[in-house]
Design an enzyme around this catalytic site. Sequence first.
Site, short mmCIF file in Angstrom:
data_model
loop_
_atom_site.label_atom_id
_atom_site.label_comp_id
_atom_site.label_asym_id
_atom_site.label_seq_id
_atom_site.Cartn_x
_atom_site.Cartn_y
_atom_site.Cartn_z
NE ARG A 51 -3.28 0.16 3.13
CZ ARG A 51 -2.63 0.40 4.26
NH1 ARG A 51 -2.05 1.73 4.37
NH2 ARG A 51 -2.92 -0.36 5.35
CE1 TYR A 103 -15.28 10.84 -17.19
CE2 TYR A 103 -14.05 10.71 -15.17
CZ TYR A 103 -14.87 10.04 -16.05
OH TYR A 103 -15.01 8.77 -16.03
CG ASP A 175 -7.53 15.56 -15.84
OD1 ASP A 175 -6.91 14.86 -16.66
OD2 ASP A 175 -8.60 14.93 -15.17
CE LYS A 200 -9.95 7.55 -19.17
NZ LYS A 200 -10.83 6.43 -18.86
N1 PLP Z 1 -9.77 12.80 -16.03
C1 PLP Z 1 -10.20 12.73 -17.30
C2 PLP Z 1 -10.12 13.92 -18.20
C3 PLP Z 1 -10.74 11.66 -17.58
O1 PLP Z 1 -11.36 11.58 -18.99
C4 PLP Z 1 -11.01 10.25 -16.92
C5 PLP Z 1 -11.82 9.48 -17.32
O2 PLP Z 1 -12.46 9.21 -18.37
C6 PLP Z 1 -10.78 10.63 -15.63
C7 PLP Z 1 -9.90 11.80 -15.44
C8 PLP Z 1 -10.78 9.34 -14.68
O3 PLP Z 1 -9.81 8.48 -15.09
P1 PLP Z 1 -10.18 6.97 -14.45
O4 PLP Z 1 -11.27 6.46 -15.24
O5 PLP Z 1 -9.13 6.34 -14.91
O6 PLP Z 1 -10.49 7.13 -13.00
#
Ligand code: PLP
Length: 386
Positions: A51, A103, A175, A200
Amino acid sequence: MALKEGGNEGLNTRVIHHGDSFAGDTGTVMPPIFPTSTFAHGNSAGFDYTRSGNPNFRILDAVLASVEGCSHATVFASGVSAITAVVSQLKQGDLVLCEENLYGCTVRLFEQVFAKFGLRTAWVDFTRPEALQEIRSHKPAMVWLESPTNPLLKVIDLQEVCAMTQSLGIPVLVDNTFATALVQRPLELGATLSLTSTTKYINGHSDALGGAVCTNDPEWHQKMVFSQKALGLQPSPFDCWLITRGIKTLPLRLRQQMANAAALADQLAEHPRVNWVRYPHRADHPQHAVASRQMAAGGAIVTVSFDATQQQTYALCKRLRWFTMAESLGGIESLICHPATMTHASVSAEVKTRLGIDDGLVRFSVGCEDLVDLQMDLQQALEQLV
Ligand code: PLP
């Protein structure tokens, strides 16, 4: 297609080679997987319990920091875990000034989870010049940006926002999931933290979840390491291993995906039932000048507004053969998504209407397939819309 370089070695070299494999003198070319929950006390590498650290985390940390060109990367179980790690460092009553188009699950976290612990949010359109004044008047504890945004692909002038926040001592999180460090480097533009869902593009094969926070600030790095272990936000060693394997082909994949995306954006723009196409490096993008300056290329997401009902838009999505209608993005396979009912389903109807996330909006995550196949597929689906 140009990608951001930086560093002594080239990008391809840095994604393929990493530091210590923790494999002793076995000569292994690929790092092993360390599926252990615990470690013998007093080992020289300093591991104690997974962890709070594991060789597969450290291997991936090193590659991500090298690609981002920064001092520290900390890996998490998902992008959402990485978001939770950062926000857990704020306190009751703190205000986060957020870009209004984030998001959907980031919005849900702020409004339905963190709000219960007394965290406040204010939502601003950071593409408007008045946003800078809002930073001054709100004096938030943190500014939270996404650029390009999900799903509208708004491009925020990160350098301009960060210059303002730096003068006020306010940390900025960007982000960077849609662009990746190969296209845009938020830390070089003044951000404190660059967050990525490694699920992604970084992994690129839609077979693992992960997240990461990159920074040059040693205090923030310590905070991320603390959050990882204190909140149990750590990834699995196997997922880290998969992502370490996936990132080796990131520049190769991204070049093909971006070339395909730019061509498909042009094809879509010609269609009579298309209201508008958003692609950051197209001349008709509303923030095209900022995108050209800030992003080495246009990325591989294309967002389109169709003049169509939800039923017609769904029918179009389902008619496509090579684009699977699914959540997520950034993999080698093309996907199509209806944000209003999928990724942004948890955002209130009122906010979606205000932002323009409506029934005719679709988001293409363009993959590595042969362009001609994608073009023909799109053409047959679009013909039926007419
Ligand atoms: N940030 C963005 C811009 C995203 O598009 C996503 C998921 O689609 C996330 C964060 C969250 O990522 P995760 O699905 O790996 O938790």
